[in-house]
Design a protein around this motif. Structure first.
Motif, PDB file in Angstrom:
ATOM      1  N   TYR A  37       0.858  -1.170   0.000  1.00  0.00           N
ATOM      2  CA  TYR A  37       0.000   0.000   0.000  1.00  0.00           C
ATOM      3  C   TYR A  37       0.902   1.230   0.000  1.00  0.00           C
ATOM      4  CZ  TYR A  37      -4.014  -2.936   1.208  1.00  0.00           C
ATOM      5  OH  TYR A  37      -5.019  -3.884   1.194  1.00  0.00           O
ATOM      6  N   GLN A  39       0.941   5.717   0.791  1.00  0.00           N
ATOM      7  CA  GLN A  39       0.250   6.899   1.286  1.00  0.00           C
ATOM      8  C   GLN A  39       1.078   8.136   0.965  1.00  0.00           C
ATOM      9  OE1 GLN A  39      -0.797   6.792   5.464  1.00  0.00           O
ATOM     10  NE2 GLN A  39      -2.400   8.307   5.155  1.00  0.00           N
ATOM     11  N   LYS A  43      -3.081  12.427   1.560  1.00  0.00           N
ATOM     12  CA  LYS A  43      -3.973  11.468   0.922  1.00  0.00           C
ATOM     13  C   LYS A  43      -4.153  10.237   1.788  1.00  0.00           C
ATOM     14  CE  LYS A  43      -3.053  12.826  -3.856  1.00  0.00           C
ATOM     15  NZ  LYS A  43      -2.716  12.336  -5.227  1.00  0.00           N
ATOM     16  N   GLN A  44      -5.198   9.473   1.472  1.00  0.00           N
ATOM     17  CA  GLN A  44      -5.440   8.242   2.211  1.00  0.00           C
ATOM     18  C   GLN A  44      -4.532   7.128   1.701  1.00  0.00           C
ATOM     19  OE1 GLN A  44      -9.660   7.325   2.001  1.00  0.00           O
ATOM     20  NE2 GLN A  44     -10.046   8.486   3.872  1.00  0.00           N
ATOM     21  N   ARG A  45      -4.297   6.163   2.566  1.00  0.00           N
ATOM     22  CA  ARG A  45      -3.521   4.998   2.164  1.00  0.00           C
ATOM     23  C   ARG A  45      -4.323   4.227   1.119  1.00  0.00           C
ATOM     24  NH1 ARG A  45      -0.632   1.418   6.769  1.00  0.00           N
ATOM     25  NH2 ARG A  45      -0.046   3.556   7.322  1.00  0.00           N
ATOM     26  N   GLU A  46      -3.633   3.777   0.065  1.00  0.00           N
ATOM     27  CA  GLU A  46      -4.299   3.064  -1.016  1.00  0.00           C
ATOM     28  C   GLU A  46      -3.554   1.789  -1.379  1.00  0.00           C
ATOM     29  OE1 GLU A  46      -4.337   5.516  -4.519  1.00  0.00           O
ATOM     30  OE2 GLU A  46      -2.161   5.501  -4.732  1.00  0.00           O
TER      31      GLU A  46
END
Length: 121
Positions: A37, A39, A43-46
């Protein structure tokens, strides 16, 4: 106790490559899914990519064709080969592992500490 140790991050120019590694150690019965993942600031973790114990892979649309995930089950290690890197790939990359604790299949999710990847334009 289970520990995830990541390595391989750094600074690279756009178009370059990096290879991330994540080794899982400790009391492990088995590992199901492993993944990466990221981040970026603000921003959000993706999800970047993940891979099941049987080998099936899943990639975020933004990295398809450029990144490749693989795993070494014998050594409980997952890799992320990143090619054709872009400035928008800049983020902290985190390793994740679903560690199965017993033969009943119960598992615990563990995360690595993160490794910085910076792509300059």
């Amino acid at each position: 106790q289970v520990e995830l140790v990541e390595s391989g991050g750094g600074l690279v120019q756009a178009g370059g490559s990096l290879r991330l590694s994540c080794a899982v150690s400790g009391t492990i019965f088995a590992i199901n899914a492993m993944g990466w993942y990221r981040q970026a600031p603000g921003k959000q973790r993706e999800l970047v990519a993940d891979i099941k114990s049987g080998g099936s892979r899943n990639y975020a649309d933004s990295v398809k064709g450029r990144f490749s995930i693989s795993r070494d089950n014998a050594n409980n290690t997952v890799y992320l080969q990143m090619n054709s890197l872009k400035p928008e790939d800049t983020a902290v990359y985190y390793c994740k592992a679903n560690v199965i604790r017993t033969h009943y299949g119960d598992y615990v999710i563990y995360w690595g500490q993160g490794t910085q990847v910076t792509v300059s334009s």
